[in-house]
Design a protein around this motif. Structure first.
Motif, PDB file in Angstrom:
ATOM      1  N   LEU A 130     -11.333   5.230  12.244  1.00 22.64           N
ATOM      2  CA  LEU A 130     -10.902   5.576  10.892  1.00 22.64           C
ATOM      3  C   LEU A 130     -11.643   6.825  10.413  1.00 22.64           C
ATOM      4  O   LEU A 130     -11.046   7.746   9.856  1.00 22.64           O
ATOM      5  N   ALA A 190      -6.357   7.949   2.210  1.00 27.70           N
ATOM      6  CA  ALA A 190      -6.395   8.259   3.636  1.00 27.70           C
ATOM      7  C   ALA A 190      -4.997   8.187   4.216  1.00 27.70           C
ATOM      8  O   ALA A 190      -4.569   9.073   4.964  1.00 27.70           O
ATOM      9  N   TRP A 203       0.842  -1.208   0.000  1.00 21.27           N
ATOM     10  CA  TRP A 203       0.000   0.000   0.000  1.00 21.27           C
ATOM     11  C   TRP A 203       0.872   1.251   0.000  1.00 21.27           C
ATOM     12  O   TRP A 203       0.553   2.251  -0.642  1.00 21.27           O
ATOM     13  N   VAL A 252      -2.031   3.461   8.548  1.00  9.48           N
ATOM     14  CA  VAL A 252      -3.438   3.111   8.363  1.00  9.48           C
ATOM     15  C   VAL A 252      -3.591   1.593   8.240  1.00  9.48           C
ATOM     16  O   VAL A 252      -4.499   0.992   8.812  1.00  9.48           O
ATOM     17  N   THR A 278     -13.915   1.351  12.759  1.00  2.40           N
ATOM     18  CA  THR A 278     -14.565   2.163  11.729  1.00  2.40           C
ATOM     19  C   THR A 278     -14.748   3.594  12.215  1.00  2.40           C
ATOM     20  O   THR A 278     -14.528   4.548  11.473  1.00  2.40           O
ATOM     21  N   LEU A 309      -9.050   4.466   0.820  1.00  2.29           N
ATOM     22  CA  LEU A 309      -8.194   4.128   1.955  1.00  2.29           C
ATOM     23  C   LEU A 309      -6.727   4.435   1.645  1.00  2.29           C
ATOM     24  O   LEU A 309      -5.974   4.876   2.512  1.00  2.29           O
ATOM     25  N   GLN A 326      -5.646  -0.774  10.780  1.00  3.64           N
ATOM     26  CA  GLN A 326      -6.688  -1.685  10.361  1.00  3.64           C
ATOM     27  C   GLN A 326      -6.465  -3.079  10.933  1.00  3.64           C
ATOM     28  O   GLN A 326      -7.387  -3.709  11.434  1.00  3.64           O
TER      29      GLN A 326
END
Ligand SMILES: Nc1ncnc2c1ncn2[C@@H]1O[C@H](COP(=O)(O)OP(=O)(O)OP(=O)(O)O)[C@@H](O)[C@H]1O
Ligand SMILES: Nc1ncnc2c1ncn2[C@@H]1O[C@H](COP(=O)(O)OP(=O)(O)OP(=O)(O)O)[C@@H](O)[C@H]1O
Ligand SMILES: NC(N)=O
Ligand SMILES: [Mg+2]
Ligand SMILES: [Mg+2]
Lengths: 294, 227, 365, 267, 400
Positions: free
Chosen positions: C317, C278, C42, C298, C314, C275, C302
């Motif tokens: 986030l 984010a 990511w 992030v 959630t 995401l 998660q």
């Protein structure tokens, strides 16, 4: 015959729902430049409001007409809350509103999952929407006609509001130059709040319509948000007539695609269609020319 | 009418104004080199920026914490630097915007259109398509429609053709005569000093010189500006 | 001072490399090392987003598309490697007699697969970017359009179950270019490749940021039309950044597959694409390390918070999005910037005026 | 000089029916500071827009042998046409040096783009000297004063090595001293390049113009030296405002234009 | 069944530690994202079963200590969490999942680590794994009875409506094979993405196709949109009934009266009259956060934990190989709310009664048909000659 007429009529209704979902965005996004990704959740709030109204007024014949203004106000108040707590600090960073409201949308979805039965709640349709209207041999569901009428009423009300009240001018002025509007004596705070209230309220009304068509649950808003944005973009940001035309076109296209191909592929094709269209007309169907550096 | 006392202000962490005091007066001119802080001072007067220190009094009322639109409601009007107009609205809509809700709104608009014929001619054109000078005329008209007690003008003749410059200067003189107060920033010191009954010279955010209008020699002001 | 600066950045990259390549494998359990490998994937995509969005002002909301190109190229190859000369199992039921779909065939070749991972995103982003930027599509239009593209691709994959595995995705890979994936040593190798690729990507943007191109990109972000009047075609400048970011997303996607062992349309759709953003926003969109570290943070949030407090995650986030964007538009890196010497060349971000200008058409002339 | 003149012939620009520029012809040559004046809305900026490709125009605008109309903005720039805007537009977040470096960039091979900048180009040093910005090398352009931004823009045109500089109200908002400095700068620049200035400051024009073209309602009203143009009664009527101007319907307040204009000239 | 961990090195030795007074189990369902709508109930009933078992003394005298994980409606997350539960938390077994996609993501991970996964939802069959126990129906326990029911009703023209993912696609592939055998014509087949509610276009196609029955494999809330659009078009249970395999007591209320009269094929209904059902319903209604109604998937989830208990106690150990060996004896039974189910030790599925229910005005199901005996699980449809042997072979081969 059915193969030609059915998708047209179904698609018009689909377009009307899309339009209802997009109408509020055309205010908050088109006029104010706020990219509210929680708009779908405001729609969800409208649907849950309809459910709660039905808990109080059991007769759905009556409860749905009552639910429409209630949903408008409830969703509108949520919008107002969002504006006051978060959005008002972000008018100078439009793209960032997108990310902030993604967060809001996550929270609202999860909250709905917590508060309501996870499977969702029933919203009963009024008896007077039972039945079909025969058009050229095709039995057209009354509920679809209702969606179209509701959209028409909302569009007319919004257009009148923007055109025949000084409010429309103030919104546009505020969008264009906040400082200048403020120093011209416009209370930009009031304009922002009212606009956001109205835009979110419209999402609530869309939610009532959506609750009559699909499930009322925490996930319902998510499926509208991107199509609604595409519609606003394709119509030309800030252009009401463009939004109407684009919503209708997307609805009908989706419907014909679904008729000719499959439901999944129809979604893909409709998206691609809009994307290609925006390549050809990057500013949407209708555009405002200015003498910018561009 | 408008008094600014011991103002300290700036943008973010950079301070632009350091203890600036502007006295009340009928026509007050603020003079200074580019970047001296004139625009900053006017933006502060209308409320677009808030001072970190000092007070703003209008008509005896402390308006330091009021928003710009509240100040406009109390009788202030502002013509910003740089020919600003609402580009997406037509010329007429630009004027309606401020005329809305005022008594005799239409007549107020007509009066301004008579004053600036270009506005009449391009009434239905989007303001964003007007020429620079046309936009500046529109900006002044917009301010005048509110029938202000105090008009704040930031380089109003910048980019305006000479005939209209003359007219604007006349207008300013006339407004003063009509009992409208003016807070004026001008690069044309000659005119500014003639129009003003008081002036303030800013240099690097400090007041380097103040005086009575008319009398001051241009050269004294020039010298003060250079400090 | 300006001389020192490159060494500070390079030193940072060095520390980062040591942490990822040497320290992590020593101190982490297999499970967590694998997770960190996933975060690296990511992060690779995030580094590209930082380039396109943070420096270039293009809010790429559909990086999932390019992530998918790499991921599915890799996954098709690994699926075929696992299936040997048989047709992959999931295809059998829907049409047992039909041969392997045409577009799968070339992915039998490892060379072709590697080439595809690099070339597919470059070609696709090249065509897409050319069309969009030449037509001056920008701001919210660009963001929504790219997002729609990601949704469209995810839906397309979901609806072509025989060709792509549909919503279930592709999984159950046994080999990675001949190496048995179950073997912990090979897993470690895959991790090290991903981590090394991340370092390479960070190095690449480091050089880009300090180059003239980096300055030009920021200039284009802030005043695209002005750049045009200096004789540049802003479309080309943006195109380069967009293509590089697409390439990074593809590389991230490709490594995601052997590390996580499964790729599905959900990993490339709207939510996944957001995401990725984010993480970038969280870390600091225009800083060098911000996007990578933000994406890793992030990802870590998660896995770990998502475990200890599933539905709470959630909310966290969501709040993270709100708080960071609201109070730290330049991400967490803007916090550290307060403690370091301000010797930066390109000022660190301020997204504000530029994007507003792009958005709300300023009438200048 | 013929090879490097800017020749505009019968330029037309129309906006959905409205003729903003209706057949303008003029030429400008290296060595002169050419002024383009006229009432607000006369079409001055639009002429520049058309020449630089920002607006579509018909007719012809040539630099030497090369036709400019119909080309893309950045291609026209590459032919040597540079402009500034009525509102200064520099890259606020980049330093003065970075701004100039980008402006100088188009002459470099693209590979140079991928390398970091080392040192300061000679052309940039020169432009900094010329415009008096040498001390602001590391200042972010956003915090320069208005006048300095205008100078930076001019400096950017210099490092860009523009053959033609089209300057839209470059001294608007400048103080008297700054105007003088700018005028002198333009005169120096004009020695080797074509300089075309749009201005409303008549004092400035008088001091620095070599030749003047007056536009009115999209057409050339008058053309000549400062003295010739000033003496033209039509110019006086529509623009300068002498006795004739008083009769213009524009006036709701009857002004004393002569006095007012003269006052301006005094300071 | 197929061979264990595929190719390559064998898994590391298990880190499961049951020497203490508790046994750690993993519960894995989507508590967030789209599938949370359905899976929250499964997750909740697992907690109830664990509480019950603990109250009864635990498994082999050890109290259950569960680790709850969120699959987040994301299949890679299911895979990651499975790995985490097995290798970090060292749970003895994992329970949960809903969509077949989530199961397919979990499968390679449990196989690689030689863990145990108990899957509680009806599914498309054609699968078996030494590391998975299936307590929901396979096709011959739900879909085939439904088709037989349709044949008995004289259905000639059948329309297939489903969500666009692996279960409906596979189920329909099987339905088409069987329909051919039964002489039922498939007059149309439509899929809509799982997260889409709008079925109006597809319903228009149904109207045009003039079927006399609909086979519905739609999952999740998309069903609501389907039923509403269906009703709007003037199609009702009286004119063109629907038989569903994913609408249960949980889902029906959200569709109001418009779903009344339609059918569903399940093994368990709340309305079943068995000895154990009343107590189950009562416990569930009393359980915190319960939805108040019981349904097949949650009952299957409830079974799964008890089945594990029975397996472990038969094996006398929590060891995976020991548990699987105990299963092989084919003696594991559980007195479930749907009746006494027996575990097939070869394919790891359980025997189940077949039931067709018809939805009444209270959104409960009236039993319209019941199988005369429990149906033995046959995931690869080996007992059905219409299922092509070559496909079966290819599937088994492909599974490795
Ligand atoms: N938004 C801003 N952020 C930071 N600094 C600013 C900002 N606006 C102005 N400044 C700085 O504040 C100082 C004063 O600017 P101001 O605009 O008030 O000057 P001015 O006297 O009006 O100049 P001019 O005659 O050029 O209009 C200048 O140094 C300018 O760079
Ligand atoms: N894009 C456009 N669409 C319509 N009208 C336009 C457009 N651009 C300019 N105009 C009009 O063309 C005329 C000429 O404008 P232009 O900006 O060239 O004037 P100018 O001579 O530069 O004036 P100023 O001195 O006030 O800057 C004006 O009446 C203006 O309103
Ligand atoms: N097994 C299912 N319903 O996906
Ligand atoms: Mg100023
Ligand atoms: Mg102009």
């Amino acid at each position: 015959m059915d193969a030609l007429i059915a998708p047209l009529l179904n698609g018009s209704a689909q377009g009307a729902l899309l339009l209802l979902a997009a109408l509020g965005l055309s205010l908050t996004f088109g006029q104010m430049g706020v990219i509210n990704m929680a708009h779908g959740e405001f729609l969800m709030i409208g649907a849950f409001a309809a459910y709660l109204v039905q808990q109080v007024i059991a007769a759905s014949n009556l409860s749905i007409p009552v639910a429409l203004p209630v949903a408008f106000v409830v969703a509108g108040l949520f919008g107002l809350l969002l504006e006051v707590t978060i959005i008002q600090w972000m008018y100078r960073r439009p793209l960032d509103t997108l990310l902030v409201t993604v967060g809001v949308s996550l929270i609202l979805q999860q909250a709905a999952l917590h508060i309501f039965p996870s499977q969702g709640v029933p919203v009963e349709k009024p008896g007077w929407l039972d039945g079909q209207l025969n058009i050229l041999g095709y039995e057209w569901p009354l509920r679809q006609l209702f969606t179209i009428l509701l959209a028409a009423v909302c569009v007319a009300a919004l257009a009148a509001w923007l055109k025949y009240t000084s409010f429309g001018r103030r919104i546009r002025a505020t969008v264009h130059n906040r400082d200048l509007a403020e120093t011209s004596g416009i209370s930009t705070r009031t304009v922002d709040r009212l606009t956001f209230f109205a835009g979110s309220g419209l999402a609530g009304v869309a939610g009532v319509a959506a609750s009559l068509i699909g499930g009322t649950n925490s996930q319902m808003g998510a499926q509208y948000i991107i199509p609604a944005f595409l519609v606003v973009a394709a119509g030309g940001i800030g252009q009401l007539k463009g939004t109407i035309l684009a919503a209708w076109a997307v609805g009908v296209a989706l419907s014909y695609f679904a008729y000719w191909t499959t439901g999944s592929l129809a979604q893909v094709l409709a998206f691609i269609l809009v994307i290609v269209f925006l390549q050809i007309r990057p500013q949407g169907l209708f555009t405002v020319r200015t003498r910018s550096l561009a | 009418m408008l008094e600014l006392t011991d103002i300290e202000a700036g943008y973010g962490r950079t301070r632009v104004l350091h203890g600036v005091t502007v006295p009340s007066g009928k026509v007050v001119a603020v003079l200074g080199h580019n970047g001296a802080g004139k625009t900053t001072l006017l933006r502060l007067a209308i409320g677009l920026i808030k001072p970190s220190r000092g007070r703003v009094l209008f008509d005896g009322e402390d308006i330091t914490s009021l928003a710009p639109n509240q100040r406009v409601a109390r009788g202030m009007a502002y013509v910003p630097q740089g020919q600003q107009a609402f580009g997406q609205l037509t010329t007429l809509e630009n004027l309606q915007l401020v005329a809305d809700g005022r008594r005799g709104g239409r007549a107020l608009i007509d009066a301004q259109m008579a004053r600036f014929p270009a506005l009449e001619q391009f009434a239905t054109r989007k303001a964003g398509l007007l020429s620079g000078g046309q936009r500046q005329q529109l900006a002044i008209a917009r301010a005048l429609i509110t029938e202000p007690k105090l008009l704040i003008l930031d380089e109003p003749t910048e980019g305006i053709q000479p005939t209209i410059v003359a007219e604007i200067e006349q207008t300013i003189m006339q407004l003063a005569a009509e009992d409208i107060n003016v807070l004026l920033v001008e690069q044309h010191i000659g005119f500014a000093l003639e129009a003003a009954d008081r002036y303030v010279v800013l240099a690097s955010g400090h007041v380097s010189h103040t005086g009575e209008g008319g009398k001051a020699a241009t050269s004294t002001v020039r010298a003060a500006m250079a400090i | 001072m300006t001389k020192l600066k490159p060494w500070i950045s390079l030193g940072g990259i060095g520390v980062f490399a040591v942490l990822l390549l040497a320290v992590a494998p020593l101190v982490l359990t297999d499970h967590w090392l694998n997770n960190v490998g996933k975060y690296c994937c990511w992060a690779i995509a995030a580094v590209g987003i930082g380039l396109a969005w943070g420096r270039g002002g293009m809010l790429v909301m559909g990086q999932g598309v390019f992530f998918a190109l790499g991921a599915y190229s890799m996954a098709m190859h690994l699926t075929l490697e696992t299936a040997g000369d048989r047709i992959p199992g999931f295809m059998v039921l829907y049409d047992p007699l039909a041969p392997l779909p045409m577009f799968w065939e070339p992915f039998r070749s490892a060379g072709f697969t590697l080439l595809a991972i690099v070339l597919l995103p470059v070609i696709m982003a090249g065509i897409l970017g050319y069309a969009l930027f030449k037509r001056r599509v920008k701001g919210a239009y660009f963001a929504i359009l790219t997002q729609a593209l990601a949704v469209a691709l995810a839906t397309l994959i979901s609806s072509t179950i025989r060709e792509t595995g549909g919503d279930t995705g592709l999984s159950d890979f046994k080999y990675f270019f001949g190496f048995v994936l179950n073997d912990p040593a090979n897993k470690l190798m895959v991790y090290l490749i991903a981590a090394a690729l991340l370092i390479v990507c960070v190095l690449a943007v480091w050089q880009l940021y300090r180059s003239r191109f980096g300055e030009l990109l920021v200039a284009t972000r802030d005043a695209e039309e002005r750049v045009r009047f200096l004789g540049y075609d802003p479309a080309n400048i943006k195109l380069v950044a967009f293509v590089v970011s697409a390439l990074m997303a593809s590389i991230g996607g490709a490594m995601f597959v052997p590390i996580v062992g499964i790729i599905t349309p959900a990993e490339i759709g709207a939510a996944a694409s957001i995401l990725m953003i984010a993480g970038v926003a969280f870390g600091g969109r225009a800083s060098l390390f911000g996007p990578a570290l933000g994406a890793m943070a992030v990802g870590w949030g998660q896995s770990s918070l998502g475990s200890t407090w599933p539905d709470g995650w959630t909310y966290i986030l969501g709040l993270l999005f709100i708080v960071v964007i609201l109070f730290l538009p330049n991400g967490l890196s803007s916090l550290t910037a307060r403690f370091t010497v301000r010797a930066r060349r390109g000022p660190d971000v301020p997204p504000t005026p530029a994007i507003v200008a792009a958005e709300l058409e300023e009438v200048k002339s | 000089m013929t090879d490097a003149s800017l020749v505009v012939t019968d330029l037309h620009v129309e906006f959905s029916g409205f003729v903003a520029v209706g057949g303008v012809s003029f030429d400008a040559h290296p060595g002169e500071v050419r002024f383009l004046i006229g009432p607000n809305g006369a079409g001055k900026t639009t002429c520049i827009d058309a020449i630089t490709g920002l607006t579509r125009g018909t007719g012809s605008a040539r630099l030497g042998e090369k036709e400019l109309l119909g080309r893309q903005v950045h291609k026209i720039v590459r032919l040597g046409i540079g402009r500034t805007f009525q509102t200064a537009s520099v890259f606020d977040e980049l330093t003065v040096l970075q701004n100039l470096d980008i402006a100088a960039g188009r002459h470099r091979p693209w590979t140079a783009l991928l390398r970091a900048r080392r040192g300061v180009d000679a052309s940039i040093e020169e432009a900094l000297e010329e415009t008096g910005l040498a001390g602001e090398l590391a200042t972010p352009a956003g915090i320069l004063s208005h006048g300095q931004k205008q100078w930076l823009e001019i400096a950017m045109l210099l490092v860009q090595d523009a053959k033609v500089l089209l300057l839209d109200e470059p001294v608007a908002g400048m103080s008297h001293d700054e105007r003088t400095a700018t005028g002198e700068l333009l005169q120096r620049i004009a020695a080797k390049r074509i300089v075309l200035v749009v201005e409303h400051d008549m004092d400035f024009m008088r001091r620095f113009a070599t030749r003047v073209t007056v536009l009115h309602q999209g057409r050339v009203l008058s053309q000549g030296t400062v003295a010739e143009v000033q003496a033209d009664p039509r110019v006086q009527e529509v623009y300068l405002g002498t006795a004739g101007a008083a009769t213009t319907a524009a006036m709701s307040v009857v002004p004393e234009p002569v006095a007012a204009t003269q006052k301006r000239t005094e300071d | 069944g197929d061979e264990a961990a595929g190719s390559g090195t064998s898994a590391k030795p298990s880190c499961v530690d049951t020497s203490g007074s508790t046994v750690k189990l993993g519960f894995l369902n989507s508590l967030t994202g789209g599938m949370a709508i359905s899976e929250k109930t499964v997750s909740n009933v697992l907690h109830m079963a664990a509480d019950e078992i603990n109250a009864g003394g635990g498994i082999l005298g050890k109290k259950i200590e569960y680790v709850q994980e969120d699959g987040a409606t994301d299949w890679p997350t299911f895979a990651e969490k499975t790995e985490k539960l097995l290798t970090q938390d060292c749970v003895a077994a994992i329970f949960g999942g809903w969509t077949s996609s989530s199961r397919k993501a979990v499968k390679p991970v449990v196989e690689k680590n030689n863990g145990l996964f108990f899957y509680p939802v009806q599914y498309e069959g054609l699968e078996s794994s030494p590391n998975i126990y299936y307590t929901g129906a396979t096709t011959n326990q739900q879909i085939i009875p439904a088709m037989d029911f349709l044949a008995s009703k004289g259905v000639k023209r059948l329309f297939l409506a489903g969500s666009d993912y692996v279960f409906p696609r596979t189920a329909n592939a099987i339905i088409k094979l069987y329909a051919a055998k039964l002489g039922i014509e498939i007059v149309g087949e439509e899929y809509v993405p799982l997260d889409k509610d709008d079925w109006t276009s597809q319903v228009a196609k149904i109207v045009a196709a003039k079927p006399d029955f609909i086979f519905n494999t739609i999952n999740g809330s998309s069903n609501v949109g389907f039923i509403k659009a269906y009703y709007d078009a003037g199609l009702t249970a009286a004119t063109t009934p629907i038989i569903s395999v994913s609408i249960a007591e949980e889902e029906a209320p959200a569709m109001g009266h418009e779903v009344t009269g339609h059918y569903a094929s399940w093994n368990y209904f709340q309305s079943l009259k068995t000895d154990t059902n009343p107590k189950f319903i009562e416990s569930w209604k009393a359980y915190p956060n319960s939805s108040g109604v019981t349904s097949d998937p949650m009952e299957a989830a409830y079974i799964s934990l008890y089945l594990y208990k029975a397996l472990v106690e038969a094996a006398g150990s929590f060891d995976v190989d020991a548990v699987n060996a105990a299963a092989k004896k084919n003696t594991i039974t559980f007195d479930a709310p749907e009746g006494k189910v027996t575990l097939d030790g070869e394919n790891h599925h359980i025997s189940k009664p077949g039931h067709i229910g018809q939805i009444n005005a209270n959104n409960q199901f009236d039993i319209a048909w019941a199988s005369d005996k429990f149906i033995e699980p046959d995931p690869y449809l080996e007992g059905y000659d219409w299922f092509p042997a070559d496909i079966r072979k290819q599937l088994v081969d492909a599974a490795g």
